[in-house]
Design a protein around this motif. Structure first.
Motif, short mmCIF file in Angstrom:
data_model
loop_
_atom_site.label_atom_id
_atom_site.label_comp_id
_atom_site.label_asym_id
_atom_site.label_seq_id
_atom_site.Cartn_x
_atom_site.Cartn_y
_atom_site.Cartn_z
N ASP A 1 0.82 -1.22 0.00
CA ASP A 1 0.00 0.00 0.00
C ASP A 1 0.85 1.27 0.00
O ASP A 1 0.31 2.38 0.05
CB ASP A 1 -0.92 0.02 1.22
N LEU A 2 2.17 1.11 -0.07
CA LEU A 2 3.07 2.27 -0.01
C LEU A 2 3.60 2.61 -1.40
O LEU A 2 3.84 1.73 -2.22
CB LEU A 2 4.25 1.98 0.93
N ASP A 3 3.80 3.89 -1.63
CA ASP A 3 4.32 4.36 -2.90
C ASP A 3 5.82 4.15 -2.97
O ASP A 3 6.60 5.03 -2.60
CB ASP A 3 3.98 5.85 -3.08
N ASP A 4 6.25 2.97 -3.41
CA ASP A 4 7.64 2.67 -3.71
C ASP A 4 8.61 3.13 -2.61
O ASP A 4 9.41 4.03 -2.80
CB ASP A 4 8.05 3.31 -5.04
N GLY B 1 11.41 5.87 -2.32
CA GLY B 1 10.88 7.00 -1.57
C GLY B 1 11.66 7.32 -0.32
O GLY B 1 11.98 8.49 -0.05
N PHE C 1 0.79 11.74 2.45
CA PHE C 1 1.58 10.71 3.13
C PHE C 1 1.96 11.19 4.53
O PHE C 1 1.83 10.45 5.51
CB PHE C 1 2.83 10.42 2.31
N LYS D 1 -1.29 3.77 -2.52
CA LYS D 1 -0.21 4.13 -3.43
C LYS D 1 -0.42 5.49 -4.08
O LYS D 1 0.51 6.06 -4.67
CB LYS D 1 -0.07 3.06 -4.52
N GLN D 2 -1.63 6.04 -4.02
CA GLN D 2 -1.86 7.36 -4.61
C GLN D 2 -1.19 8.47 -3.81
O GLN D 2 -1.03 9.58 -4.31
CB GLN D 2 -3.37 7.64 -4.73
N GLN D 3 -0.80 8.15 -2.58
CA GLN D 3 -0.09 9.14 -1.76
C GLN D 3 1.41 9.01 -1.99
O GLN D 3 2.02 8.02 -1.63
CB GLN D 3 -0.42 8.92 -0.27
N VAL D 4 1.98 10.02 -2.62
CA VAL D 4 3.41 9.99 -2.93
C VAL D 4 4.22 9.94 -1.64
O VAL D 4 3.95 10.68 -0.69
CB VAL D 4 3.81 11.24 -3.74
N PHE D 5 5.20 9.07 -1.61
CA PHE D 5 6.04 8.94 -0.42
C PHE D 5 6.68 10.29 -0.09
O PHE D 5 7.42 10.85 -0.90
CB PHE D 5 7.12 7.88 -0.63
#
Length: 216
Positions: free
Chosen positions: A64-67, A71, A189, A180-184
């Motif tokens: 569920d995390l943006d990379d 990041g 985020f 994932k839509q929340q940029v790290f």
């Protein structure tokens, strides 16, 4: 017969024009640029750090995390850059496909130094981003926690060896996924309880790096 007054005046005028042309050449933009370049301090390779991608030990935990592999090191690099003590280069690649199972060789570190023009290399491993739960009030209430655990290694390519190894561990309460839509590192985020804790760990990691490299 030449008029001496007129001749002197013309001679003085020519000398003045020559002087003005020389002054213009000295302060022209092209020459000014050369002068600026000659006095502007350039960050040496001795003050440069290469931030590599971080290995994610258990990718399913970070679904569920943006990379987080890119990041987290990106956020760490941004904090180190803000210290104005080092220049930062960033690569998405890992330091070595054998890392962390095998320590990078001096030959590999020398190769990286030449390729990127750096003295220090930072590599890391995201060891755990999983959730756990504890039962309270004899099981009537369940409390959820999510961990962020990571290792961070700092290498000196000149010496060809490890400078320092740090381990960080923290937990956030709650089990709501970030998405994932929340940029790290972005606003959404950072507003999430887990994102807030993850960025606090990035703050701690940056402080540890600066302390490890102080005076080198």
């Amino acid at each position: 017969m030449k008029n001496p007054v007129r001749h002197s005046l013309l001679s003085a005028t020519r000398n003045l024009l020559v002087l003005l042309s020389l002054c213009a050449a000295v302060i022209s933009p092209a020459n000014a640029g050369v002068q600026v370049q000659s006095v502007t301090p350039v960050r040496e390779a001795g003050k440069a750090i290469l931030m590599t991608g971080f290995i994610v030990n258990k990718p399913a935990q970070s679904a569920d995390l943006d990379d987080i592999a890119q990041g987290f090191p990106r956020e760490l690099a941004r904090r180190l850059e803000q210290s104005q003590q080092f220049s930062l280069r960033i690569t998405p690649d890992f330091l070595s496909t054998e890392w962390p199972a095998k320590t990078p060789t001096p030959a590999l570190l020398t190769q990286v130094a030449k390729a990127y023009g750096v003295r220090y290399v930072i590599a890391g491993e995201i060891r755990n981003t999983g959730m756990r739960q504890t039962s309270l009030l004899f099981g009537l209430w369940t409390k959820h926690h999510r961990a962020i655990e990571l290792d961070l290694d700092i290498y000196d390519t000149t010496e060809g060896q490890l400078v320092a190894r740090h381990r960080f561990s923290a937990e956030a309460e709650g089990d709501a996924p970030i998405g994932k839509q929340q940029v790290f590192g972005g606003q959404g985020f950072a507003a999430h309880p887990y994102g807030k804790v993850a960025l606090e760990v990035a703050d701690q990691a940056a402080k540890s790096v600066l302390e490890s490299l102080a005076g080198r």
